[in-house]
Structure formats: structure tokens, C-alpha cells
Design a protein around this motif. Structure first.
Motif, PDB file in Angstrom:
ATOM      1  N   SER A   1      10.033  21.847  21.255  1.00 16.73           N
ATOM      2  CA  SER A   1      10.264  20.547  20.624  1.00 16.73           C
ATOM      3  C   SER A   1      10.786  19.580  21.669  1.00 16.73           C
ATOM      4  O   SER A   1      11.227  19.990  22.738  1.00 16.73           O
ATOM      5  N   GLY A   2      10.813  18.324  21.292  1.00 20.43           N
ATOM      6  CA  GLY A   2      11.353  17.308  22.194  1.00 20.43           C
ATOM      7  C   GLY A   2      10.802  15.963  21.786  1.00 20.43           C
ATOM      8  O   GLY A   2       9.816  15.901  21.054  1.00 20.43           O
ATOM      9  N   PRO A   3      11.419  14.893  22.265  1.00 18.07           N
ATOM     10  CA  PRO A   3      11.000  13.564  21.804  1.00 18.07           C
ATOM     11  C   PRO A   3       9.564  13.224  22.172  1.00 18.07           C
ATOM     12  O   PRO A   3       9.020  13.740  23.149  1.00 18.07           O
ATOM     13  N   SER A   4       8.985  12.380  21.379  1.00 20.12           N
ATOM     14  CA  SER A   4       7.630  11.900  21.618  1.00 20.12           C
ATOM     15  C   SER A   4       7.568  11.296  23.016  1.00 20.12           C
ATOM     16  O   SER A   4       8.449  10.516  23.403  1.00 20.12           O
ATOM     17  N   GLY A   5       6.561  11.675  23.792  1.00 20.62           N
ATOM     18  CA  GLY A   5       6.368  11.102  25.120  1.00 20.62           C
ATOM     19  C   GLY A   5       7.050  11.881  26.233  1.00 20.62           C
ATOM     20  O   GLY A   5       6.878  11.570  27.412  1.00 20.62           O
TER      21      GLY A   5
ATOM     22  N   GLY B   1       6.388  14.851  27.195  1.00 20.00           N
ATOM     23  CA  GLY B   1       5.407  15.616  27.961  1.00 20.00           C
ATOM     24  C   GLY B   1       5.070  16.980  27.375  1.00 20.00           C
ATOM     25  O   GLY B   1       4.509  17.837  28.055  1.00 20.00           O
ATOM     26  N   LYS B   2       5.341  17.158  26.083  1.00 19.56           N
ATOM     27  CA  LYS B   2       5.083  18.463  25.442  1.00 19.56           C
ATOM     28  C   LYS B   2       3.601  18.851  25.565  1.00 19.56           C
ATOM     29  O   LYS B   2       3.270  19.951  25.993  1.00 19.56           O
ATOM     30  N   SER B   3       2.713  17.933  25.181  1.00 16.78           N
ATOM     31  CA  SER B   3       1.277  18.254  25.201  1.00 16.78           C
ATOM     32  C   SER B   3       0.800  18.511  26.625  1.00 16.78           C
ATOM     33  O   SER B   3      -0.026  19.408  26.855  1.00 16.78           O
TER      34      SER B   3
ATOM     35  N   TYR C   1       2.790  16.483   9.368  1.00 19.00           N
ATOM     36  CA  TYR C   1       2.330  17.523  10.291  1.00 19.00           C
ATOM     37  C   TYR C   1       2.794  18.866   9.744  1.00 19.00           C
ATOM     38  O   TYR C   1       3.932  18.982   9.284  1.00 19.00           O
ATOM     39  N   GLY C   2       1.947  19.902   9.816  1.00 18.54           N
ATOM     40  CA  GLY C   2       2.378  21.211   9.325  1.00 18.54           C
ATOM     41  C   GLY C   2       1.712  22.349  10.068  1.00 18.54           C
ATOM     42  O   GLY C   2       0.595  22.228  10.586  1.00 18.54           O
ATOM     43  N   THR C   3       2.419  23.486  10.100  1.00 14.26           N
ATOM     44  CA  THR C   3       1.935  24.683  10.797  1.00 14.26           C
ATOM     45  C   THR C   3       1.256  25.632   9.814  1.00 14.26           C
ATOM     46  O   THR C   3       1.908  26.108   8.879  1.00 14.26           O
TER      47      THR C   3
ATOM     48  N   GLN D   1      -6.871  19.753  19.130  1.00  9.11           N
ATOM     49  CA  GLN D   1      -5.465  19.293  19.188  1.00  9.11           C
ATOM     50  C   GLN D   1      -4.806  19.485  17.825  1.00  9.11           C
ATOM     51  O   GLN D   1      -3.647  19.874  17.730  1.00  9.11           O
ATOM     52  N   TYR D   2      -5.536  19.145  16.776  1.00 11.45           N
ATOM     53  CA  TYR D   2      -5.044  19.239  15.394  1.00 11.45           C
ATOM     54  C   TYR D   2      -6.222  19.507  14.466  1.00 11.45           C
ATOM     55  O   TYR D   2      -7.371  19.256  14.817  1.00 11.45           O
ATOM     56  N   HIS D   3      -5.890  19.965  13.247  1.00 11.77           N
ATOM     57  CA  HIS D   3      -6.825  19.866  12.129  1.00 11.77           C
ATOM     58  C   HIS D   3      -6.491  18.527  11.472  1.00 11.77           C
ATOM     59  O   HIS D   3      -5.398  18.367  10.920  1.00 11.77           O
TER      60      HIS D   3
ATOM     61  N   ARG E   1       8.891   2.956  16.667  1.00  6.37           N
ATOM     62  CA  ARG E   1       9.257   3.959  15.655  1.00  6.37           C
ATOM     63  C   ARG E   1       9.520   5.317  16.328  1.00  6.37           C
ATOM     64  O   ARG E   1      10.442   6.045  15.981  1.00  6.37           O
ATOM     65  N   ARG E   2       8.681   5.649  17.303  1.00  4.98           N
ATOM     66  CA  ARG E   2       8.823   6.933  17.992  1.00  4.98           C
ATOM     67  C   ARG E   2      10.085   6.955  18.866  1.00  4.98           C
ATOM     68  O   ARG E   2      10.721   7.993  19.022  1.00  4.98           O
ATOM     69  N   LEU E   3      10.450   5.798  19.433  1.00  5.56           N
ATOM     70  CA  LEU E   3      11.680   5.756  20.244  1.00  5.56           C
ATOM     71  C   LEU E   3      12.909   5.902  19.352  1.00  5.56           C
ATOM     72  O   LEU E   3      13.900   6.528  19.749  1.00  5.56           O
TER      73      LEU E   3
HETATM   74  N1  LIG Z   1       7.112  19.809  11.992  1.00  6.15           N
HETATM   75  C1  LIG Z   1       5.967  19.736  12.668  1.00  6.15           C
HETATM   76  N2  LIG Z   1       5.845  18.856  13.662  1.00  6.15           N
HETATM   77  C2  LIG Z   1       4.665  18.842  14.345  1.00  6.15           C
HETATM   78  C3  LIG Z   1       3.591  19.691  14.030  1.00  6.15           C
HETATM   79  N3  LIG Z   1       2.575  19.414  14.887  1.00  6.15           N
HETATM   80  C4  LIG Z   1       3.007  18.447  15.703  1.00  6.15           C
HETATM   81  N4  LIG Z   1       4.269  18.082  15.387  1.00  6.15           N
HETATM   82  C5  LIG Z   1       5.134  17.086  16.027  1.00  6.15           C
HETATM   83  O1  LIG Z   1       4.839  15.792  15.538  1.00  6.15           O
HETATM   84  C6  LIG Z   1       5.254  14.836  16.513  1.00  6.15           C
HETATM   85  C7  LIG Z   1       4.161  13.787  16.700  1.00  6.15           C
HETATM   86  O2  LIG Z   1       3.012  14.401  17.251  1.00  6.15           O
HETATM   87  P1  LIG Z   1       1.805  13.503  17.790  1.00  6.15           P
HETATM   88  O3  LIG Z   1       1.442  12.470  16.792  1.00  6.15           O
HETATM   89  O4  LIG Z   1       0.715  14.400  18.276  1.00  6.15           O
HETATM   90  O5  LIG Z   1       2.457  12.713  19.009  1.00  6.15           O
HETATM   91  P2  LIG Z   1       2.958  13.188  20.446  1.00  6.15           P
HETATM   92  O6  LIG Z   1       3.595  14.529  20.310  1.00  6.15           O
HETATM   93  O7  LIG Z   1       3.904  12.113  20.822  1.00  6.15           O
HETATM   94  O8  LIG Z   1       1.744  13.229  21.330  1.00  6.15           O
HETATM   95  C8  LIG Z   1       5.585  15.633  17.780  1.00  6.15           C
HETATM   96  O9  LIG Z   1       6.993  15.760  17.858  1.00  6.15           O
HETATM   97  C9  LIG Z   1       4.943  16.966  17.524  1.00  6.15           C
HETATM   98  O10 LIG Z   1       5.631  18.010  18.199  1.00  6.15           O
HETATM   99  C10 LIG Z   1       3.769  20.629  12.961  1.00  6.15           C
HETATM  100  O11 LIG Z   1       2.900  21.418  12.615  1.00  6.15           O
HETATM  101  N5  LIG Z   1       4.965  20.593  12.318  1.00  6.15           N
END
Ligand SMILES: Nc1nc2c(ncn2[C@@H]2O[C@H](COP(=O)(O)OP(=O)(O)O)[C@@H](O)[C@H]2O)c(=O)[nH]1
Ligand SMILES: Nc1ncnc2c1ncn2[C@@H]1O[C@H](COP(=O)(O)OP(=O)(O)O)[C@@H](O)[C@H]1O
Length: 197
Positions: free
Chosen positions: A23-27, A29-31, A93-95, A64-66, A159-161
Motif C-alpha cells: 500500500s501507499g499513497p497514489s503516485g 510508485g506502487k504500479s 476497487y475490490g480483490t 491492470q484491472y477488471h 482528491r488523491r493528494l
Molecule cells: N482496497 C482496494 N484498493 C485497491 C484495489 N485495487 C487497487 N486499489 C488501490 O486503489 C488506489 C487507486 O488505484 P488507481 O486508480 O489504479 O491509481 P494509482 O494507484 O494511483 O495508479 C490505489 O491506492 C490502489 O492501490 C483493491 O482491490 N482494493
């Protein structure tokens, strides 16, 4: 000491592959880190989340996602198909539960890249999971990365910040912090935490 426990061998170390949550804030560098890690170790399995967010240019459904509509996401929740889910910056977003549990049962390490709320939910339902926080080298660098990515309009970046401030304040809830100065170093450290290398 109870008689039944006398002379028994110590518990073997727990060698089950663990669920790792990044986990970590948007931007931050997670992806980028995850993409690098998968380039070096393509066998590492990463859960693909469902989201109601619209695809960015270059993103593909199922990769990247469904990418799902709102009512489809409602159904995933209603049918208990999500291990966790959260609303983040206006999208959900969901797992997917089944794929994650199957991999863990097969003895494979599993990585989830999810937001803070999701990380907290996983910690509750699967306390053995290890939670890794990806931190930026500085706030200014985080703003630079999020803005420099050029994928969001200014109001979405704003919003993300706002969300990033909340996420940064929660760092102490995590088991480990990795500072994303070098993508290669962070990917290596993450693989080591996952016991892949
Ligand atoms: N709770 C949850 N968060 C998720 C899931 N998939 C992605 N995220 C989070 O949603 C946030 C936004 O993701 P995204 O729109 O792809 O933007 P980015 O991570 O800034 O490139 C990020 O913090 C992701 O880690 C999920 O399945 N569940
Ligand atoms: N270690 C790093 N040094 C410099 N720029 C980075 C680093 N890691 C990621 N970036 C850049 O920061 C921006 C955001 O990265 P991204 O992986 O999309 O973040 P996240 O998935 O956490 O939202 C991208 O433009 C990416 O190229």
C-alpha cells in the motif's frame, strides 16, 4: 506445564507463503515497482482487482484491472466474491476472493496492491498477512510524481493528494516501510520480504 506438552519438539517455523499487501499513497510508485518486480520474476502472482474506474490509455481489461460497471461491482459484493473492497477517490476497487485463496492454498506467494482501507480489512480477516508501506522520499517528490504521470486532471490529483495525507499518517500501522527512491532496490526488497529470492 501440561504433561502432554513435555518433550514435544518445538513448533516448526511457519514456512507457508504469506499474503503480502503493498500500500501507499497514489503516485508513490506502487504500479511501477510491481511492474518491475514482475519483469524480473514473472512467476510472482499479483491479484488483479475489479474496479469501477475507467481505464487509462494503455490499460487493458483483465491486465491492470477488471474494469466493471457499477451494477456489476454491486453484484460482486452481494455474492461475496470480494475478499475486501473500498471506495477510493470516487471509484470502487475490490480483490477477487477465490483466485487469492486458491493461490495461497497451492503454496504460492500472493501480492495485493491495494489502498489503506483495504490493507486494514485484510489485516482483520487474515492477521498473518504482512503489510508493506511504500513511502515517497518526500512530500514534494510525491506531488511531482503524481502530477508528472499526467494521467489525471487537476481536480482528481487534488482528491488523491488529500487521500495521500491520510495514507501517509497511517504508516505506523504497517509491518515494514520501503522508501521508493530506487525502483530496482524496492522491488528487490519486496521480493525478499515475499521470500521469492
Ligand atoms: N482496497 C482496494 N484498493 C485497491 C484495489 N485495487 C487497487 N486499489 C488501490 O486503489 C488506489 C487507486 O488505484 P488507481 O486508480 O489504479 O491509481 P494509482 O494507484 O494511483 O495508479 C490505489 O491506492 C490502489 O492501490 C483493491 O482491490 N482494493
Ligand atoms: N523510484 C522512482 N523514481 C522516480 N519516479 C518514479 C519512481 N517510481 C515511480 N515513479 C514515477 O512516478 C509516477 C507514479 O508512479 P505509479 O507507479 O503510477 O504510482 P502508483 O501506482 O503508486 O500510483 C510515474 O510517472 C512513475 O514513472
Amino acid at each position: 506445564m501440561a504433561a502432554t506438552s513435555r518433550g514435544t519438539a518445538p513448533e516448526p517455523p511457519d514456512v507457508r507463503p504469506r499474503l503480502t499487501v503493498l500500500s501507499g499513497p497514489s503516485g508513490v510508485g506502487k504500479s511501477t515497482v510491481v511492474a518491475h518486480m514482475r519483469k524480473v520474476h514473472p512467476e510472482v502472482w499479483l491479484s488483479v482487482s475489479a474496479t469501477t474506474r475507467k481505464p487509462r490509455p494503455g490499460e487493458r481489461d483483465g491486465v491492470q484491472y477488471h474494469f466493471v460497471a457499477d451494477d456489476e461491482f454491486d453484484k460482486l459484493i452481494a455474492n461475496g466474491e470480494l475478499l475486501e473492497w473500498a471506495e477510493f477517490a470516487g471509484n470502487r476497487y475490490g480483490t477477487p476472493r477465490r483466485a487469492v485463496l486458491q493461490r495461497l492454498e497451492a503454496g504460492e506467494p500472493v501480492l495485493l496492491e491495494i489502498d489503506l482501507q483495504g490493507a486494514r480489512l485484510v489485516r482483520e480477516s487474515m492477521p498473518e498477512a504482512q503489510l508493506v508501506f511504500l513511502a515517497p522520499p518526500s512530500w514534494d517528490e510525491l506531488v511531482r510524481r503524481l502530477t508528472g504521470r499526467g494521467t489525471e486532471p487537476p481536480e482528481v490529483i487534488e482528491r488523491r493528494l488529500e487521500a495521500a495525507k491520510v495514507e501517509l499518517a497511517a504508516e505506523s500501522e504497517f509491518d515494514t516501510t520501503l522508501v521508493n527512491t530506487s525502483v530496482e532496490d524496492v522491488a528487490r526488497e519486496l521480493l525478499a520480504l515475499m521470500q521469492v529470492v
